[in-house]
Design an enzyme around this catalytic site. Structure first.
Site, short mmCIF file in Angstrom:
data_model
loop_
_atom_site.label_atom_id
_atom_site.label_comp_id
_atom_site.label_asym_id
_atom_site.label_seq_id
_atom_site.Cartn_x
_atom_site.Cartn_y
_atom_site.Cartn_z
N VAL A 62 53.20 46.20 64.30
CA VAL A 62 53.40 44.94 63.59
C VAL A 62 54.85 44.46 63.59
O VAL A 62 55.13 43.35 63.17
CB VAL A 62 52.89 45.02 62.13
CG1 VAL A 62 51.38 45.17 62.11
CG2 VAL A 62 53.58 46.13 61.37
N TYR A 152 61.24 48.46 48.71
CA TYR A 152 59.81 48.25 48.91
C TYR A 152 59.30 47.16 47.96
O TYR A 152 58.53 46.27 48.35
CB TYR A 152 59.09 49.57 48.66
CG TYR A 152 57.60 49.51 48.58
CD1 TYR A 152 56.82 49.34 49.73
CD2 TYR A 152 56.94 49.68 47.36
CE1 TYR A 152 55.43 49.31 49.66
CE2 TYR A 152 55.56 49.67 47.28
CZ TYR A 152 54.81 49.48 48.43
OH TYR A 152 53.44 49.46 48.35
#
Length: 260
Positions: A62, A152
């Site tokens: 990705v 994150y």
């Protein structure tokens, strides 16, 4: 239910965990699925389990736009259309304390989790406009509230903001964008920490850790016509963990208080 009869979905990071559960749920409801994953053998095996008539396994990194373009093209060539993209790829790849995180690590985290989802949307949007399709992105409760893992969390929050803006931009063309924000889910990422999930259970008012099927059910709802008038929405699927303050101690270490 056969909510995906005649429709085609592409799921990223689909060979295990949440992605695998999403693939199986969509297939069980009659949809064709493009199973994408960096692990080509695993993607192919899951596609074979579902059946060649309804599934295709494709190797996808990705972080590489060419891979994503190729997967979208394969979906349309094989099944003739694309109705749903499930952005499941992404994860916590930076473990340093936030004050020590390098710019390079910030870029790696954002690229893997946030920019990768944007790449998938950009590649798919011409086809989704044609089918009046939709995108469901798997974010996290970390993107909504303070549960640690700053880099994150920032990437996951970015997914939410991105989806809201895409929803406003493409709503007039009939394309929907929604987000599922899971709490802790039992996936292979936890296999190396066998006791960790048990220790986390008391955080959750419903008394258990989430299962991939819990998230797949939410994705199936938002990705189907049952949610035809829902866009720009973030659905927390988190066993009640957000009903109170974070159980984590997020205060900075004493050394950082000096000079404030």
């Amino acid at each position: 239910m056969r909510r995906f009869e005649g429709k085609v979905a592409l799921v990223t990071a689909a060979a295990q965990g949440i992605g695998r559960a999403v693939v199986r749920r969509i297939a069980a409801e009659g949809g064709a699925v493009v199973v994408t994953d960096l692990r080509e053998d695993s993607a192919a095996a899951l596609a074979e389990e579902i059946g060649a008539e309804h599934a295709l396994g494709v190797k996808v990194d990705v972080t590489a736009r060419a891979d994503i373009d190729a997967a979208v093209a394969a979906a349309v060539e094989r099944f003739g259309r694309l109705d749903l993209v499930v952005n499941n790829a992404g994860g916590c790849i930076v473990n340093s304390m936030p004050e020590d995180t390098s710019a390079e690590d910030w870029h790696r985290q954002l690229d893997f989790t946030l920019v990768s989802a944007a790449r998938c949307i950009q590649a798919a949007i011409p086809h989704l406009v044609r089918t009046r399709g939709n995108v469901v992105t798997i974010s996290s409760v970390n993107g909504i509230a303070a549960f640690g893992n700053v880099e994150y969390a920032a990437a996951k929050a970015g997914q939410i903001a991105m989806s809201q803006n895409y929803a406003a931009r493409y709503g007039p063309l009939g394309v929907r964008f929604n987000v599922v924000a899971p709490g802790t889910v039992r996936t292979p990422n936890w296999d190396s920490q066998p006791d960790a999930l048990e220790k986390l259970k008391p955080m959750y008012p419903l008394g258990r850790i989430g299962e991939p099927a819990d998230i797949a059910a939410a994705v199936a709802f938002l990705g189907s016509d049952d949610a035809a008038w829902i866009t720009g929405h973030t659905l927390p699927v988190e066993g009640g963990v957000m009903t109170g303050p974070s159980p984590l101690d997020l205060s900075p270490p004493d050394t950082l208080h000096k000079g404030f």
